[in-house]
Design a protein around this motif. Structure first.
Motif, short mmCIF file in Angstrom:
data_model
loop_
_atom_site.label_atom_id
_atom_site.label_comp_id
_atom_site.label_asym_id
_atom_site.label_seq_id
_atom_site.Cartn_x
_atom_site.Cartn_y
_atom_site.Cartn_z
N THR A 167 0.66 -1.24 -0.04
CA THR A 167 0.05 -0.14 -0.09
C THR A 167 0.97 1.23 0.00
N ARG A 168 0.49 2.32 -0.93
CA ARG A 168 1.27 3.59 -0.77
C ARG A 168 0.78 4.46 0.22
N LEU A 169 1.82 5.20 0.82
CA LEU A 169 1.10 6.09 1.73
C LEU A 169 1.26 7.50 0.95
N ARG A 170 0.23 8.42 1.18
CA ARG A 170 0.42 9.40 0.26
C ARG A 170 0.28 10.56 1.08
N ARG A 171 -0.17 10.76 2.38
CA ARG A 171 -0.21 11.97 3.25
C ARG A 171 1.00 12.10 3.92
N PRO A 172 1.52 13.25 4.12
CA PRO A 172 2.90 13.48 4.99
C PRO A 172 2.55 12.91 6.41
N TYR A 178 9.60 17.82 2.85
CA TYR A 178 10.43 16.53 2.81
C TYR A 178 9.81 15.35 2.25
N LEU A 179 8.72 15.29 3.38
CA LEU A 179 7.77 13.84 2.89
C LEU A 179 7.11 14.05 1.80
N ASP A 180 7.10 15.07 1.19
CA ASP A 180 5.99 15.24 0.19
C ASP A 180 6.84 14.66 -1.11
N GLN A 181 8.24 14.82 -1.03
CA GLN A 181 9.35 14.58 -1.95
C GLN A 181 9.42 12.83 -1.79
N CYS A 182 9.03 12.27 -0.83
CA CYS A 182 9.16 10.85 -0.65
C CYS A 182 8.12 9.69 -0.93
N GLU A 183 8.27 8.68 -1.55
CA GLU A 183 7.26 7.93 -1.87
C GLU A 183 7.23 6.75 -0.61
N ALA A 184 6.35 6.35 -0.06
CA ALA A 184 6.40 5.38 0.93
C ALA A 184 5.37 4.26 0.88
N TRP A 185 5.87 2.98 0.82
CA TRP A 185 5.09 1.66 0.63
C TRP A 185 5.29 0.80 2.08
N SER A 213 3.90 -3.00 3.50
CA SER A 213 3.16 -4.29 3.52
C SER A 213 3.43 -4.96 4.72
N GLY A 214 2.45 -5.26 5.63
CA GLY A 214 2.42 -5.74 6.94
C GLY A 214 3.65 -4.86 7.73
N GLU A 215 4.55 -5.53 8.43
CA GLU A 215 5.48 -4.84 8.94
C GLU A 215 6.88 -4.37 8.08
N GLU A 216 6.81 -4.68 6.78
CA GLU A 216 7.80 -4.08 5.77
C GLU A 216 7.37 -3.09 5.43
N CYS A 217 8.32 -2.00 4.94
CA CYS A 217 8.19 -0.82 4.35
C CYS A 217 9.40 -0.24 3.69
N ILE A 218 9.24 0.48 2.63
CA ILE A 218 10.44 1.38 2.02
C ILE A 218 10.00 2.63 1.86
N LEU A 219 11.02 3.66 1.78
CA LEU A 219 10.82 4.95 1.21
C LEU A 219 11.78 5.31 0.20
N LEU A 224 16.17 -7.20 3.09
CA LEU A 224 16.22 -6.47 1.81
C LEU A 224 16.52 -7.38 0.32
N PHE A 225 17.27 -8.25 0.58
CA PHE A 225 17.52 -9.10 -0.38
C PHE A 225 16.91 -10.27 -0.45
N GLU A 226 15.68 -10.53 0.09
CA GLU A 226 14.73 -11.56 0.11
C GLU A 226 13.35 -11.39 -0.33
N GLN A 227 12.90 -9.99 -0.67
CA GLN A 227 11.83 -9.47 -1.20
C GLN A 227 11.93 -8.91 -2.55
N PRO A 228 11.50 -9.70 -3.45
CA PRO A 228 11.17 -9.16 -4.87
C PRO A 228 10.37 -8.06 -5.17
N ASP A 229 9.40 -8.09 -4.10
CA ASP A 229 8.36 -7.16 -4.24
C ASP A 229 8.93 -5.58 -3.86
N ILE A 230 9.83 -5.62 -3.19
CA ILE A 230 10.48 -4.42 -2.90
C ILE A 230 11.26 -3.58 -4.12
#
Length: 300
Positions: free
Chosen positions: A162-167, A206-213, A215-221, A241-247
């Motif tokens: 899920t993508r987070l959109r609000r700062p 700053y957060l407006d410039q970042c995409e955040a995703w 999935s459960g307890e995992e996340c990336i920015l 990090l190198f176990e998740q092709p989704d990321i």
């Protein structure tokens, strides 16, 4: 120090000093400061040490979010090295920063083999904050990573992200990562600019410039960053990090769309586990720093 002040003229660098910058004998075959000086002089506070019209030393600092200061741009012309000029210039910038009541933290980043700057950081009583590797995915590595993602997807189902959109949602996510951030020891704010993991960095702008995703307890920015090259700067604080092709699928798609090179800062554990042949990696980096006011809201 007094002898150094008597020997050199120290003054603020302006756009009119471009020729002096270009003529400085830094001993570097390709010096990025000379290439991007028109931008740096607008964004940074710069000081130069001159003998007559000749620039022989340079120091500067950049302020992030109005509170976090990174010292850098340190240069000493080859004939004037090992005479105390570098330490003098760094101390001058450091002391100037300390007098500004708006500044909260001051630090610097340097590579492992730059022993002189490590010495200067310790001389200024800065604490060692983190050691990390800055990794850029090269073209052959990108092809290998794409192939790995395809193979992994055959072995495991895709997860829902899920993508987070609000700062405010991105800020809450970053605040929740305090424990995980300990493993990296710093916050990778920009390429080449690690900062302490402190919630006062996480402004709406700053957060407006970042995409955040998530999935459960995992996340990336990640965010776009340009340092001569257009980068996608990935921020990950988990352990897989190198176990998740989704990321990597999310990141590769975005980087392909905007013609960006993927950059990620990793700790030693991730570095030991990662396929190093996919990345361009230089000497490890070290972050030093000192809080000038109160303790950080989030302490890694």
């Amino acid at each position: 120090m007094e002898q150094i002040e008597e020997h050199y003229m120290i003054r603020r660098i302006t756009a009119k000093d471009q020729t002096a910058i270009e003529n400085m004998d830094t001993g570097l075959e390709s010096d990025y400061i000379k290439m991007v000086f028109p931008w740096i002089v607008k964004e940074d506070v710069l000081y130069g040490a001159f003998i007559g019209e000749t620039l022989v030393g340079l120091i500067g600092y950049h302020v992030f979010e109005g509170k976090f200061v990174v010292l850098g741009r340190l240069r000493v012309a080859v004939p004037y090295r090992k005479q105390g000029l570098a330490q003098f210039l760094m101390a001058k910038a450091f002391n100037e920063v300390k007098t500004n009541k708006d500044y909260r933290w001051v630090g610097l980043a340097t590579q492992e083999n730059n022993l002189a700057v490590h010495h200067i950081a310790r001389h200024l009583n800065m604490s060692h904050v983190a050691r990390f590797h800055a990794c850029q995915l090269h073209e052959e590595g990108k092809k290998a990573l794409e192939a790995w993602c395809r193979n992994e997807y055959e072995a495991q189902p895709k997860k829902a992200w899920t993508r987070l959109r609000r700062p405010e949602d991105k800020r809450a996510l970053l605040q929740s990562l305090e424990g995980q951030a300990t493993s990296l020891g710093m916050f990778p704010y920009q390429c080449y600019y690690p900062l302490p993991y402190d919630q006062e960095l996480f402004s709406d702008a700053y957060l407006d410039q970042c995409e955040a995703w998530v999935s459960g307890e995992e996340c990336i920015l990640f965010n776009a960053d340009t340092k001569g090259v257009d980068y996608l700067h990935l921020k990950y604080f988990g352990e897989r990090l190198f176990e998740q092709p989704d990321i990597w699928s999310i990141v590769l798609d975005h980087a392909e769309k905007y013609n960006q090179t993927i950059w990620i800062d990793v700790n030693q554990t991730h570095y030991d586990l990662m396929p190093k042949e996919w990345f361009t990696v230089d000497e490890p980096w070290h972050l030093y720093g000192q809080y000038l006011k109160t303790e950080p809201h989030l302490t890694p």
